[in-house]
Design an enzyme around this catalytic site. Structure first.
Site, mmCIF file in Angstrom:
data_model
loop_
_atom_site.group_PDB
_atom_site.id
_atom_site.type_symbol
_atom_site.label_atom_id
_atom_site.label_comp_id
_atom_site.label_asym_id
_atom_site.label_seq_id
_atom_site.Cartn_x
_atom_site.Cartn_y
_atom_site.Cartn_z
ATOM 1 C CB THR A 159 5.198 0.084 -2.482
ATOM 2 O OG1 THR A 159 5.971 -0.428 -1.389
ATOM 3 C CG2 THR A 159 6.043 0.054 -3.744
ATOM 4 C CE LYS B 67 -2.594 0.986 3.669
ATOM 5 N NZ LYS B 67 -1.902 -0.106 4.292
ATOM 6 C CE LYS C 17 4.248 -2.754 8.330
ATOM 7 N NZ LYS C 17 3.339 -1.586 8.332
ATOM 8 C CB ALA D 97 -5.515 1.451 10.619
ATOM 9 C CG PHE E 69 4.857 -10.232 -6.474
ATOM 10 C CD1 PHE E 69 5.856 -10.583 -5.576
ATOM 11 C CD2 PHE E 69 3.932 -9.272 -6.086
ATOM 12 C CE1 PHE E 69 5.939 -10.000 -4.325
ATOM 13 C CE2 PHE E 69 4.001 -8.679 -4.838
ATOM 14 C CZ PHE E 69 5.009 -9.043 -3.942
ATOM 15 N NE ARG F 265 -0.565 5.179 8.508
ATOM 16 C CZ ARG F 265 -0.761 3.916 8.833
ATOM 17 N NH1 ARG F 265 -1.184 3.594 10.039
ATOM 18 N NH2 ARG F 265 -0.548 2.962 7.961
ATOM 19 C CD1 TRP G 18 8.764 -3.083 -4.369
ATOM 20 C CD2 TRP G 18 9.842 -4.179 -5.997
ATOM 21 N NE1 TRP G 18 9.830 -3.735 -3.789
ATOM 22 C CE2 TRP G 18 10.504 -4.415 -4.773
ATOM 23 C CE3 TRP G 18 10.337 -4.760 -7.165
ATOM 24 C CZ2 TRP G 18 11.644 -5.221 -4.689
ATOM 25 C CZ3 TRP G 18 11.468 -5.564 -7.084
ATOM 26 C CH2 TRP G 18 12.106 -5.789 -5.855
ATOM 27 C CG PHE H 151 -3.579 -2.481 9.043
ATOM 28 C CD1 PHE H 151 -2.465 -3.232 8.720
ATOM 29 C CD2 PHE H 151 -3.609 -1.868 10.287
ATOM 30 C CE1 PHE H 151 -1.402 -3.381 9.598
ATOM 31 C CE2 PHE H 151 -2.556 -2.016 11.184
ATOM 32 C CZ PHE H 151 -1.458 -2.774 10.831
#
Length: 558
Positions: free
Chosen positions: A74, A72, A106, A274, A383, A95, A411, A302
């Site tokens: 990214t 998200k 993470k 969140a 991917f 944030r 990405w 999230f």
């Protein structure tokens, strides 16, 4: 293949003063630099922008998160870069990362690959000290509270009814339940206490919802720290704490300006989770970006059941902000995980599992469009193991709902890889102002507000609570807090309160374990299931991989 931090360390950054002037027209004397590549923008300068028209706000949200990753942040960064590439003046609003997950499970949280905000190490670690200021303000109030009791307790605080907790920006399960003031009379009145993580502090929530220093001070004064024996609330202003707390936060309240790998401007400010808070960056930063850019891309934490719901029902309700479009982020891998495939097998084509897992995406799409009233596009982070058949299946399922799907490659390719997504977002945003809808009305009773979120958003059949919790909710209603929105704290991994329930479970009952009044933030925290407001570290924390190399550079940070 280079790691995220290696990509970030090879970036060519512009001096932040030059970028602010060239890209946003911010004069150098309106910046407070923190080194060469990050700065705070003065509140006085932002006040001077009041009469400028606002740009368009784009909300990035996602499916229910999985261990496979969705991307998200990214996508938020990549979309911002792509909008700038196609000629829209775009600003990103994110944030600030918490040190808890940075050193926990993470790792870093500044985007990934070639879609990152930089300087990545600074952003993920101490940054400009905002979280430290929030932690200190929170704990100053806790110290003043215990000091007041020690010196006679003139306000008559009942030590059994103290609700204010200390905080620490670190995952430390040992601090969830503690006893303070042991060791004799000189150390105060012994009582049971607890720590939350900083991002769960009401001070953080207030910080992110405040519109000015004056508003911040007023909200801090409204914090309820506990009750007397006759249930009279005691507030921070009764302890004369809110002035000093505001002083600790006055510099932090100015938003932080940094840049992306492609030298586009990004505000990073505030950081409530969140799953236990309202999950949005600061109102001040978002409003500033809207005055300075044609497009503002922001994210909510999230999935769309948590972050986007709170973005709409709390942040938008309180601030008047209105998104023009929404991006729902997914990956083929994550959708197959929701369809029952385990992590080790996600690289193999599995259309049956993907078909099942798409139920999760469909519910999020329905919520965004029908419950929140926002037009949306699905962004599938590409991917290398994805197959054409898997992409075609996603496009067919979403096509049946009339929702566009874009396969995004930011990405690997940066903004160039998200240009199709940028064009899709512009088409949505410029097709007309959406009619943003709340999940519940202000006038609904608190119990009905929680039930509305549970049934309309989570797919639950009902909500439940024991007699004590029901009594607390009714008492808050009777004391005049019924008009407040609710901030539901629950697992982020499922629509239910069972983190292992993948896909789109329905018919479950959401149990309310605890309720907390956040009178300064002006919402009611509703704790559901076994969610913890002080997380713990995993068996192998990310901290075990973080170090300095022989040249003094940070390594292992994602």
């Amino acid at each position: 293949m280079l790691s995220d931090i290696e990509i970030a360390q090879r970036a060519t950054l512009k001096p932040i003063a030059a970028l602010a002037q060239e890209r946003l027209g911010i004069p150098e004397d309106s910046l407070e630099p923190y080194g060469r590549h990050k700065a705070k923008v003065s509140l006085d300068y932002l006040d001077s922008l009041h009469d400028r028209p606002d740009g368009r706000l784009v909300l990035v949200t996602a499916i229910s998160p999985t261990p496979a990753g969705e991307g998200k942040t990214t996508t938020t960064v990549g979309l911002g870069d792509a909008l700038n590439r196609i000629g829209r003046k775009a600003v990103i609003c994110l944030r600030e990362p918490s040190l808890g997950p940075v050193f926990g499970i993470k790792g870093g949280a500044a985007g990934g690959g070639h879609a990152q905000v930089v300087p990545m190490e600074d952003i993920n670690l101490h940054f400009t000290g905002d979280f430290n200021a929030i932690q200190l303000a929170n704990n100053l109030l806790a110290a003043l509270l215990d000091n007041h009791i020690h010196h006679g307790n003139e306000l008559g605080l009942d030590p059994r009814r103290i609700t204010w907790k200390r905080v620490l920006d670190m995952n430390d399960r040992a601090l969830r339940d503690i006893v303070v003031s042991l060791g004799g009379l000189a150390n105060g009145f012994p009582r049971q206490d607890a720590f939350d993580i900083v991002v769960a502090s009401e001070v953080m929530a207030i910080f992110c919802l405040a519109s000015s220093l004056r508003d911040l001070r007023e909200r801090l004064g409204n914090i309820v720290v506990g009750y007397t024996r006759d249930q009279t609330p005691v507030r921070a202003r009764d302890l004369q704490a809110h002035g000093a707390m505001t002083v600790l936060l006055k510099d932090a309240l100015a938003p932080n300006l940094v840049q992306t790998l492609e030298n586009n401007p990004a505000f990073i400010h505030g950081g409530p989770f969140a799953n236990i808070a309202h999950g949005c960056n600061s109102v001040i930063a978002t409003r500033a970006a809207l005055k300075l850019g044609d497009y503002v891309v922001t994210e909510a934490g999230f999935g769309a059941d948590l972050g986007a719901e709170k973005f709409i029902d709390i942040k938008c309700r309180k601030s008047g902000l209105r998104p023009s479009a929404c991006v729902i982020v997914a990956t083929v891998r994550a959708l197959k995980y929701h369809g029952g495939v385990e992590l080790k097998a996600l690289g193999c084509e599995n259309l049956e599992a993907l078909q099942a897992g798409l139920a999760n995406l469909e519910r999020h799409v329905r919520n965004v469009r029908e419950v929140y009233g926002l037009p949306c596009v699905v962004s599938v982070n590409h991917f290398s193991q994805d197959t054409a058949a898997e992409h075609a299946l996603i496009e067919a399922r979403m096509g049946a709902l009339g929702v566009p799907v874009v396969i995004a490659r930011h990405w690997a390719e940066g903004g160039k890889g998200a240009e199709d997504l940028a064009h899709a977002v512009v088409r949505l945003a410029e097709s007309g102002a959406p009619s943003v809808k709340y999940v519940y009305e202000d006038s609904a009773p608190l119990w009905e507000k929680v039930k509305a979120v549970a049934t309309r958003v989570y797919g639950a059949a009902d909500i439940s609570a024991d007699a004590k919790v029901r009594g607390q909710i009714q008492r808050l209603q009777d004391e005049g807090y019924g008009a407040y929105p609710v901030c539901i704290a629950k697992t982020q991994y499922s629509f239910s309160t069972d983190a292992s329930a993948r896909g789109a479970p329905s018919g479950h009952v959401v149990n309310i374990r605890e309720v907390r009044l956040a009178a300064g933030a002006e919402f009611i925290v509703v704790v559901c299931g076994d969610i913890m407001t002080m997380p713990g570290l995993p068996k192998v924390p990310a901290a075990s991989r973080i170090d300095l190399d022989a040249d003094g550079r940070v390594v292992g940070l994602f």
